[in-house]
Design a protein around this motif. Structure first.
Motif, PDB file in Angstrom:
ATOM      1  N   ASN A 197       0.763  -1.094   0.487  1.00 18.18           N
ATOM      2  CA  ASN A 197      -0.466  -0.059   0.167  1.00 18.18           C
ATOM      3  C   ASN A 197       0.963   1.078  -0.036  1.00 18.18           C
ATOM      4  O   ASN A 197       0.645   2.270  -0.075  1.00 18.18           O
ATOM      5  CB  ASN A 197      -0.992  -0.014   0.780  1.00 18.18           C
ATOM      6  N   THR A 198       2.407   1.218   0.369  1.00 22.46           N
ATOM      7  CA  THR A 198       3.110   2.605  -0.059  1.00 22.46           C
ATOM      8  C   THR A 198       4.353   2.001  -0.695  1.00 22.46           C
ATOM      9  O   THR A 198       4.586   0.646  -0.644  1.00 22.46           O
ATOM     10  CB  THR A 198       3.424   2.357   1.449  1.00 22.46           C
ATOM     11  N   ARG A 243       3.383   9.879  -8.035  1.00 22.03           N
ATOM     12  CA  ARG A 243       2.504  10.345  -7.650  1.00 22.03           C
ATOM     13  C   ARG A 243       1.456  10.704  -8.996  1.00 22.03           C
ATOM     14  O   ARG A 243      -0.279  10.721  -8.548  1.00 22.03           O
ATOM     15  CB  ARG A 243       2.496  11.795  -6.602  1.00 22.03           C
ATOM     16  N   PRO A 247      -2.308   8.061  -7.576  1.00 18.82           N
ATOM     17  CA  PRO A 247      -2.852   8.941  -6.972  1.00 18.82           C
ATOM     18  C   PRO A 247      -3.312   8.810  -5.835  1.00 18.82           C
ATOM     19  O   PRO A 247      -2.884   9.120  -4.826  1.00 18.82           O
ATOM     20  CB  PRO A 247      -3.833   9.594  -7.409  1.00 18.82           C
ATOM     21  N   ASP A 248      -3.645   7.386  -5.432  1.00 15.46           N
ATOM     22  CA  ASP A 248      -4.105   6.858  -4.567  1.00 15.46           C
ATOM     23  C   ASP A 248      -3.369   6.064  -3.212  1.00 15.46           C
ATOM     24  O   ASP A 248      -3.379   5.366  -1.879  1.00 15.46           O
ATOM     25  CB  ASP A 248      -5.355   5.827  -4.696  1.00 15.46           C
ATOM     26  N   CYS A 249      -1.643   5.804  -3.343  1.00 20.70           N
ATOM     27  CA  CYS A 249      -0.785   5.050  -3.150  1.00 20.70           C
ATOM     28  C   CYS A 249       0.178   6.589  -1.668  1.00 20.70           C
ATOM     29  O   CYS A 249       0.506   7.097  -2.336  1.00 20.70           O
ATOM     30  CB  CYS A 249      -0.148   4.044  -3.269  1.00 20.70           C
ATOM     31  N   ASP A 250       0.168   5.595  -0.753  1.00 19.11           N
ATOM     32  CA  ASP A 250       1.214   6.108   0.452  1.00 19.11           C
ATOM     33  C   ASP A 250       2.504   5.708  -0.848  1.00 19.11           C
ATOM     34  O   ASP A 250       2.508   5.278  -0.928  1.00 19.11           O
ATOM     35  CB  ASP A 250       1.122   5.798   1.584  1.00 19.11           C
ATOM     36  N   SER A 272       3.663  10.833   1.110  1.00 16.93           N
ATOM     37  CA  SER A 272       3.350  11.465   2.355  1.00 16.93           C
ATOM     38  C   SER A 272       4.129  11.281   3.591  1.00 16.93           C
ATOM     39  O   SER A 272       3.167  12.145   4.561  1.00 16.93           O
ATOM     40  CB  SER A 272       1.667  10.038   2.882  1.00 16.93           C
TER      41      SER A 272
END
Ligand SMILES: Cc1cc2nc3c(=O)[nH]c(=O)nc-3n(C[C@H](O)[C@H](O)[C@H](O)COP(=O)(O)O)c2cc1C
Length: 316
Positions: A197-198, A243, A247-250, A272
């Motif tokens: 997720n990152t 980015r 657009p949605d991941c950390d 982030s």
């Protein structure tokens, strides 16, 4: 001492979401640049920063490379440390209790020579998952099963590693990119598909340097990884591209962060959080200083949170 907002009693809020969880600050340590955290505890409160990312661990003990392992460059440093470490189980026994005692948020970086090495390291860490915040997968190591090519240069291999780790861990997964490939966007997308997720961008850049005034390598083992101020614009560009693509991941920015302004550059381009590495070799207080300077910059701008500060800068 907490820094208070001008004309108010509330402390500056630096909190951010990374690895899918909330952390108190966007300033983290970078893997391999401050051991397992104990070195930093002499200089600041470990629980005050976003997280300690510990040196990459394998499920086996490993001795690392021949000395000298680090060399100074005018732009930062070059290293070929070679991932020495006690192995996950010994680390849990010998080093994790200190981090728990100091209430640090702990991110464990893992590495291996085969896909199953990664899964085994993650599996062993699962036993102490309540004490950990996330796993950071370091794919900048050669695949010993396939011609020694770096795992992180192959989207398929990367996805398989993330899937294998994902199958045995309950922790959030971050994938640390190798910047030494033009396929890093593909690799990042593959990692997200596999369950990360990152994305952490990025590891060191392959390089070679002669010893001062000499004709031999500055390092005991030929070439190494270049880090520090000189790589900042290159890693910053990768973060910016990530980015736009994801657009949605950390995203965690890492590379040449020496000051709060450097950190803000990454945060403005969509990171982030950021990790500080080489700067800690020059001054072990760097992480804490960067964080305090960031609070001062936010206070001076008249807002109370990092989010508001970044919004204001973007609008200006
Ligand atoms: C001496 C040294 C050792 C490192 N060891 C690791 C490591 O074990 N695992 C890892 O993922 N990155 C490792 N790195 C890379 C850093 O975490 C970071 O990605 C890189 O140095 C760029 O950030 P910086 O310019 O702030 O140092 C190491 C870097 C240095 C300088």
């Amino acid at each position: 001492m907490k820094l208070l907002r001008r004309g108010s009693r509330s402390p500056i809020d630096l909190s951010t979401k990374v690895f899918g969880v909330e952390v108190v600050s966007p300033i983290l340590s970078a893997s391999g640049t401050s051991g397992y955290g104990a070195e930093l505890a002499a200089f600041f409160d470990l629980s005050s920063i976003g997280a300690i990312v510990v040196k990459s661990l394998a499920h086996f003990a490993h001795g690392g490379n021949k000395a000298p392992r680090v060399g100074a460059l005018s732009t930062g440093m070059i290293n070929s440390v070679g991932l020495p470490g006690p192995g996950v189980r010994a680390w849990i026994q010998r080093y994790l209790p200190f981090l728990i005692e100091h209430r640090a948020k702990v991110v464990v970086s893992i590495w291996g020579r085969t896909q199953s090495d990664y899964a085994q390291a993650a599996q062993e860490l699962e036993e102490v998952s309540e004490a950990l915040t996330a796993l950071e997968i370091n794919v900048s190591c050669p695949n010993t099963e396939r011609a020694g090519e770096m795992f992180g240069h192959d989207p398929r291999e990367t996805k398989q590693i993330v899937e294998a780790v994902s199958a045995v861990t309950s922790l959030p997964i971050a994938l640390k990119l190798s910047p030494n490939t033009d396929r890093y966007l593909e690799v990042a997308c593959a990692a997200i598909e596999g369950g990360a997720n990152t994305i952490v961008a990025a590891n060191t850049y392959l390089g070679y340097a002669h010893e001062k005034g000499g004709t031999r390598s500055i390092l005991g083992s030929d070439g190494g990884g270049v880090s520090g101020a000189g790589i900042r614009p290159v890693s910053l560009r990768i973060v910016r591209e990530l980015r736009h693509a994801l657009p949605d991941c950390d995203i965690v920015g890492v590379g040449g962060i020496y000051s709060a302004k450097d950190a803000v550059s990454y945060l403005l381009e969509g990171a982030s959080a950021v990790e500080v590495g080489t700067a800690s070799f020059f001054d072990p207080r760097s992480i804490s200083k960067i964080q305090e300077d960031l609070k001062t910059m936010i206070t001076r701008s008249g807002v109370g949170t990092l989010a508001e500060y970044l919004e204001r800068l973007r609008a200006s």
